[in-house]
Design an enzyme around this catalytic site. Sequence first.
Site, PDB file in Angstrom:
ATOM      1  N   GLU A   3       2.817 -22.226 -12.869  1.00 24.20           N
ATOM      2  CA  GLU A   3       3.114 -23.604 -13.270  1.00 24.20           C
ATOM      3  C   GLU A   3       4.537 -23.718 -13.789  1.00 24.20           C
ATOM      4  O   GLU A   3       5.155 -22.742 -14.206  1.00 24.20           O
ATOM      5  CB  GLU A   3       2.130 -24.083 -14.330  1.00 24.20           C
ATOM      6  CG  GLU A   3       1.755 -23.058 -15.396  1.00 24.20           C
ATOM      7  CD  GLU A   3       2.909 -22.542 -16.244  1.00 24.20           C
ATOM      8  OE1 GLU A   3       3.775 -23.373 -16.611  1.00 24.20           O
ATOM      9  OE2 GLU A   3       2.958 -21.346 -16.547  1.00 24.20           O
ATOM     10  N   GLU A  13       5.460 -19.295 -14.975  1.00 24.18           N
ATOM     11  CA  GLU A  13       5.819 -19.465 -13.562  1.00 24.18           C
ATOM     12  C   GLU A  13       4.798 -18.870 -12.593  1.00 24.18           C
ATOM     13  O   GLU A  13       4.916 -19.043 -11.396  1.00 24.18           O
ATOM     14  CB  GLU A  13       7.179 -18.825 -13.227  1.00 24.18           C
ATOM     15  CG  GLU A  13       8.361 -19.347 -13.990  1.00 24.18           C
ATOM     16  CD  GLU A  13       9.660 -18.686 -13.533  1.00 24.18           C
ATOM     17  OE1 GLU A  13       9.640 -17.848 -12.595  1.00 24.18           O
ATOM     18  OE2 GLU A  13      10.709 -19.004 -14.113  1.00 24.18           O
TER      19      GLU A  13
END
Length: 357
Positions: free
Chosen positions: A174, A316
Amino acid sequence: MGLNEFLEGIEPVDRSAMEDAEKYWDTRTHPIGSLGKLEEMTIRLAGIQGTPIPSLANKTTIVMCSDNGVVAEDISSSPQIFTQMLANAMARGETGVAALSRHVGADLRIVDMGMLKTLEREENIIDCVIREGSGNIAVENAMTREEALKAIEAGIAVAEEEIKNGCSILGTGELGIGNTTTSSALLAAITSASLEDCVGYGAGISEKQYEKKLHVVRKAMERLSPKRDIIDTLAALGGFDIAGIVGVFIAGAYYGIPVVVDGLISGAAALVAIELNESVRDYVFTSHRSSEKASDVLYRALKMEPSLDLAMRLGEGSGCPLFFELLETAIGCMTGMGSIEDNAIDPNRLVILRGKK
């Protein structure tokens, strides 16, 4: 198909394949169970794939990107535009998860679920925008129920496309400034753990900002309806990024594909998916122990321990390519070792270590 059809179509993993995988490991030249989690992860994968000897082909991490209205409460050290800047950098292959994915031969898909339109997007970012930015959970729901459902279904569709193209394992990541606040609130609501155990310092905030973050999560929790279901909870506290990841976990379970948790945010999404259908849990792997404060609460709720502890807190989806490599290594060991029979070893003399601390 709609969400309910996907949920109803999730089947339990193949326990007989898991038993056969364990028996196969026990014929390899080593003290039984001595490879610990390497054995455990391949046995679980065998159950997911329905075969005693599992394998991996294509590997993809899906990174859901969205802006969060709660940033208005001064709970982040980074400006909101960083969501968009980092998404573009990731699409160019310039961030940590991009470098790690490239190194292990994994694909990376970056999905815009609801970023603000401040910067022009790189062309290879997938457009699944539900709305530009979620609501501020301090004063309003992050999403409507309809938006939350739409975001979950968008996540399912993105994952479905990867699976149909031959992906055999999915990672979840994300990007979204403020999403450690939304995920902490969601974790607290699902687990009933104390706010102090669920709310951490994210990517680094001051003590004053931390107190604001606690206050925001407390206010958001107070607004929850006692008659809510898990979709209502997600809509109230989450974000488009988290809801999209929920869809990835559901698609993986439906199609019999393992899905990997990175850290707190994707872990909270996994918990939502499990709340929707308990069988999703069997398809979830955890990659690494995030340094985020709420990690202990998260892994207790998932009923899993992470495979790695590298003091990482990048986010991430960066833990996923590392786990892909670890899982492939475990399979390589399983398939590459000789048998105790070939090596003329008396199985009665082997030490059984499985399950021992």
